[in-house]
Design a protein around this motif. Sequence first.
Motif, PDB file in Angstrom:
ATOM      1  N   VAL A 469       0.763  -1.044  -0.010  1.00 40.68           N
ATOM      2  CA  VAL A 469       0.188  -0.007  -0.073  1.00 40.68           C
ATOM      3  C   VAL A 469       0.833   1.146  -0.020  1.00 40.68           C
ATOM      4  CG1 VAL A 469      -2.168  -1.058   1.173  1.00 40.68           C
ATOM      5  CG2 VAL A 469      -0.219  -0.078   2.544  1.00 40.68           C
ATOM      6  N   VAL A 470       0.283   2.310  -0.070  1.00 39.94           N
ATOM      7  CA  VAL A 470       0.988   3.542  -0.548  1.00 39.94           C
ATOM      8  C   VAL A 470       1.508   4.201   0.758  1.00 39.94           C
ATOM      9  CG1 VAL A 470       0.512   6.111  -0.715  1.00 39.94           C
ATOM     10  CG2 VAL A 470      -0.369   4.389  -2.514  1.00 39.94           C
ATOM     11  N   GLU A 471       1.047   3.524   2.031  1.00 35.19           N
ATOM     12  CA  GLU A 471       1.522   4.061   3.267  1.00 35.19           C
ATOM     13  C   GLU A 471       3.135   3.475   3.461  1.00 35.19           C
ATOM     14  OE1 GLU A 471      -0.220   4.578   7.821  1.00 35.19           O
ATOM     15  OE2 GLU A 471      -0.600   2.779   6.466  1.00 35.19           O
ATOM     16  N   GLU A 472       3.360   2.503   2.809  1.00 34.40           N
ATOM     17  CA  GLU A 472       4.659   1.945   2.966  1.00 34.40           C
ATOM     18  C   GLU A 472       5.687   2.584   2.401  1.00 34.40           C
ATOM     19  OE1 GLU A 472       4.347  -2.265   2.093  1.00 34.40           O
ATOM     20  OE2 GLU A 472       2.363  -2.632   3.178  1.00 34.40           O
ATOM     21  N   PHE A 473       5.317   3.053   1.437  1.00 35.79           N
ATOM     22  CA  PHE A 473       6.559   4.114   0.386  1.00 35.79           C
ATOM     23  C   PHE A 473       6.340   5.317   0.161  1.00 35.79           C
ATOM     24  CE2 PHE A 473       3.498   2.170  -2.400  1.00 35.79           C
ATOM     25  CZ  PHE A 473       3.236   3.145  -3.486  1.00 35.79           C
ATOM     26  N   MET A 474       5.455   5.876   0.817  1.00 40.42           N
ATOM     27  CA  MET A 474       5.210   7.441   0.316  1.00 40.42           C
ATOM     28  C   MET A 474       6.362   8.268   1.213  1.00 40.42           C
ATOM     29  SD  MET A 474       1.870   8.267   2.846  1.00 40.42           S
ATOM     30  CE  MET A 474       1.938   8.121   4.525  1.00 40.42           C
ATOM     31  N   GLU A 475       6.468   9.473   0.637  1.00 41.43           N
ATOM     32  CA  GLU A 475       7.064  10.258   1.236  1.00 41.43           C
ATOM     33  C   GLU A 475       6.345  10.993   2.336  1.00 41.43           C
ATOM     34  OE1 GLU A 475       9.303  14.639   0.219  1.00 41.43           O
ATOM     35  OE2 GLU A 475       8.095  13.627  -1.339  1.00 41.43           O
ATOM     36  N   ARG A 476       6.935  11.121   3.560  1.00 39.81           N
ATOM     37  CA  ARG A 476       6.087  11.480   4.929  1.00 39.81           C
ATOM     38  C   ARG A 476       6.413  12.843   5.179  1.00 39.81           C
ATOM     39  NH1 ARG A 476       3.697   7.357   7.272  1.00 39.81           N
ATOM     40  NH2 ARG A 476       4.248   5.239   6.639  1.00 39.81           N
ATOM     41  N   ARG A 477       7.625  13.472   4.834  1.00 43.36           N
ATOM     42  CA  ARG A 477       8.181  14.716   5.153  1.00 43.36           C
ATOM     43  C   ARG A 477       7.745  15.689   3.764  1.00 43.36           C
ATOM     44  NH1 ARG A 477      13.701  14.199   8.293  1.00 43.36           N
ATOM     45  NH2 ARG A 477      13.145  13.110  10.146  1.00 43.36           N
ATOM     46  N   VAL A 478       6.345  16.067   3.993  1.00 46.47           N
ATOM     47  CA  VAL A 478       5.949  17.249   2.739  1.00 46.47           C
ATOM     48  C   VAL A 478       6.413  18.447   3.368  1.00 46.47           C
ATOM     49  CG1 VAL A 478       4.296  17.377   1.197  1.00 46.47           C
ATOM     50  CG2 VAL A 478       4.612  15.170   2.041  1.00 46.47           C
ATOM     51  N   VAL A 479       6.856  19.337   2.407  1.00 45.69           N
ATOM     52  CA  VAL A 479       6.839  20.723   2.821  1.00 45.69           C
ATOM     53  C   VAL A 479       5.414  21.276   2.228  1.00 45.69           C
ATOM     54  CG1 VAL A 479       7.922  22.859   2.092  1.00 45.69           C
ATOM     55  CG2 VAL A 479       9.219  20.923   2.256  1.00 45.69           C
ATOM     56  N   ALA A 480       4.742  21.749   3.374  1.00 47.23           N
ATOM     57  CA  ALA A 480       3.479  22.520   2.915  1.00 47.23           C
ATOM     58  C   ALA A 480       3.344  23.780   3.353  1.00 47.23           C
ATOM     59  CB  ALA A 480       2.113  21.389   3.784  1.00 47.23           C
ATOM     60  N   LEU A 481       2.464  24.515   2.999  1.00 48.01           N
ATOM     61  CA  LEU A 481       2.260  25.899   3.376  1.00 48.01           C
ATOM     62  C   LEU A 481       0.916  26.261   4.006  1.00 48.01           C
ATOM     63  CD1 LEU A 481       3.519  27.483   0.050  1.00 48.01           C
ATOM     64  CD2 LEU A 481       4.461  27.754   2.380  1.00 48.01           C
ATOM     65  N   ALA A 482       0.862  26.883   4.810  1.00 46.92           N
ATOM     66  CA  ALA A 482      -0.564  27.308   5.554  1.00 46.92           C
ATOM     67  C   ALA A 482      -1.384  28.330   4.670  1.00 46.92           C
ATOM     68  CB  ALA A 482      -0.422  27.810   7.137  1.00 46.92           C
ATOM     69  N   LYS A 483      -2.418  28.351   4.567  1.00 51.24           N
ATOM     70  CA  LYS A 483      -3.316  29.009   3.829  1.00 51.24           C
ATOM     71  C   LYS A 483      -3.160  30.664   4.152  1.00 51.24           C
ATOM     72  CE  LYS A 483      -7.869  29.786   2.145  1.00 51.24           C
ATOM     73  NZ  LYS A 483      -9.372  29.449   2.105  1.00 51.24           N
ATOM     74  N   GLY A 484      -2.831  30.927   5.425  1.00 47.56           N
ATOM     75  CA  GLY A 484      -2.494  32.239   5.729  1.00 47.56           C
ATOM     76  C   GLY A 484      -1.132  32.607   6.130  1.00 47.56           C
ATOM     77  N   GLY A 485      -0.406  31.928   5.673  1.00 43.91           N
ATOM     78  CA  GLY A 485       1.335  31.760   5.620  1.00 43.91           C
ATOM     79  C   GLY A 485       1.590  33.242   5.095  1.00 43.91           C
ATOM     80  N   GLY A 486       2.805  33.789   5.444  1.00 42.47           N
ATOM     81  CA  GLY A 486       3.070  35.184   4.616  1.00 42.47           C
ATOM     82  C   GLY A 486       4.516  34.829   4.007  1.00 42.47           C
ATOM     83  N   PHE A 487       5.180  35.873   3.988  1.00 34.29           N
ATOM     84  CA  PHE A 487       6.384  36.112   3.205  1.00 34.29           C
ATOM     85  C   PHE A 487       7.576  34.906   3.620  1.00 34.29           C
ATOM     86  CE2 PHE A 487      10.901  37.600   2.791  1.00 34.29           C
ATOM     87  CZ  PHE A 487      11.176  37.767   1.477  1.00 34.29           C
ATOM     88  N   GLU A 488       7.674  34.838   5.059  1.00 33.27           N
ATOM     89  CA  GLU A 488       8.814  34.135   5.695  1.00 33.27           C
ATOM     90  C   GLU A 488       8.377  32.671   5.305  1.00 33.27           C
ATOM     91  OE1 GLU A 488      11.738  34.967   6.664  1.00 33.27           O
ATOM     92  OE2 GLU A 488      11.127  37.155   6.731  1.00 33.27           O
ATOM     93  N   GLU A 489       7.231  32.227   5.693  1.00 38.38           N
ATOM     94  CA  GLU A 489       6.898  30.960   5.339  1.00 38.38           C
ATOM     95  C   GLU A 489       7.223  30.426   3.786  1.00 38.38           C
ATOM     96  OE1 GLU A 489       5.208  32.966   6.903  1.00 38.38           O
ATOM     97  OE2 GLU A 489       4.933  32.403   8.887  1.00 38.38           O
ATOM     98  N   VAL A 490       6.733  31.301   2.754  1.00 36.92           N
ATOM     99  CA  VAL A 490       6.910  30.901   1.415  1.00 36.92           C
ATOM    100  C   VAL A 490       8.304  30.904   1.081  1.00 36.92           C
ATOM    101  CG1 VAL A 490       6.430  31.867  -0.800  1.00 36.92           C
ATOM    102  CG2 VAL A 490       4.834  31.947   0.718  1.00 36.92           C
TER     103      VAL A 490
END
Length: 608
Positions: A469-490
Amino acid sequence: MERPVPGGLPGEEEERVLVSEKSWRPCPKARRRLRAHRWLYQEVGDILVLKYLSWTMYPMALAAFSTGFSQSITPYSGGSGIPELKTILTGVVLEDYLAIQNFGAKVVGLTCTLASGSTVFLGKVGPFVHLSAMAAAYLGKMRTSVTREYENKFKQNEMLVAAQAVGVATVFGTPISGVLFSIEVMASHFAVRDYWRGFFAATCGAFMFRLLAVFNSEQDTIAAVFKSDLKIDFPFDLLETFFFAILGAVCGLVGCAYLFCQRWLLAAVRENRLTAKLLATDKPVYTVLVVLLLASITFPPGLGQLMASRLTMKEYLTSLFDNRTWGVLVPNASSVADPHSVDPRGLWQEWYHPSATIFGTLAFFLLMKFWMLILATTLPLPAGYFMPIFIYGAAAFSGSVTHAISTALLVCEATGHLGHVLPVILAVLVANAITQKHQPSFYDGTIIVKKLPYLPRIRSRHMASYQVVVEEFMERRVVALAKGGGFEEVLVALDASTHAEYPVVESAGSPTLVGTVSRAQLVAFLQSHKHPQAPSGEKLTTMGMLGDNCAIEPIMLQLSPWTSLHQAHHLFELLKLQRIFVTRFGELVGAVSRVELRRAIEELANPK
């Protein structure tokens, strides 16, 4: 029928039949049609040293120029181009392989390669497919520039799919098998809506190719390229189907050996210190050395006289499609009233040698060409590999090597004879069953050696692909952005990864996936803010949130952690995906790209 005593042939008949240096000289009209290599070989006289130099130096010079010129224009012009095009059709972007400068380099290089003759023993099917694809890509760009429409990747893919059928159709004049062969070799999934486009392009290409033969007075009308005169009232005995199956099994086993040796040699040449250095810095030198070896072996007064080395690629096929029994023709050659009326060029005579039987020369040809063709595939020049494979073993062998069934129909179209279509298909099926079980196809093997970003197949015997299954080989550390993120987060996100798109979640505390945002939009978002090193005179905003300044695309497709490897692989191939996110109850938990999927398939095929 009168049977003459061997050795008692009249002078005129002896001149026509015996295979010697002098009897091979054609009439003046035929001599003008011969290739420059053959003409030069004949014009140097009977001095053996001059003959050897003319036989070897001519293809060496052309092959070296082909390599040097094409590689100086672009390094992507070597080979057939089918492995790269196959990778492009899966959704991977390889712009350099479809560039217009690659088109010119491929045309000039291929012309020189083909002018080298059968000494190098390379064809043109693959380059014709690549050239057709490059022409289609360029026409697509012209259409978008004229109409000023958005460049639609799906429309571009449809043009490539139609173009890939033209290569095979123009070489053999076989539009039906050309379309089917391109589908089998190039595509893992095929849209039915592209079917008529492929047939239209292939028919136009084959028609124009055959029409040129009429304009050049080579034929009176459009006919089969290798027309045969096999009897169709009783084409074969029912018991002969058993021997067709045996022939298919033999071709399948030989195909497995060929694919293994070819892939091994291709990798060994790249890993060897000397050859790797030559291929990296002096490709023409490597080409000259290989062509010198091949030309020396095929030298007619030497071993070449046992391999019919003076025949061109087309003459090889024409002679091998001859339906007459050569073993009967040899002792009774002079009993035919006019041999030239049956076979104007007497091509079968090139396979006869006084010290060996016809079967001996054919066996020696198969043995020598097996490794010589493998060696020729390592040359870094524009060339095709299907035609030599087809000459070597016709439908069954070429079908097993390419994992295609349509080669059976290709033989029937090329010869204009459908009487043997059922036993030929039987032989091709048996050969494919053996080869597909043990070896990847010729083009897949090249993809593996070149390490192109292509998804490997999941073989049907790997039932464990439904259990992984996908859970066994997927990439777990995904770089995500919050909807309310600003300049520094981007800025942090762009520095952390180089992906083309980033997932957007509801907030830092709520990982609910709400959509994606492209890297280009994030860069534009940063450019709208004041950078610490920006000139003081610039008036740029310093405030703003990601959700207010960037267009967040909704999620159209996502995987569950319990999706099987087989299902994920099918989706990636069908939709030409590059990366897809994994969610559990709507929350982002990981991502799967082609890298993770490829690694999982390789671990499944080769468990540790």
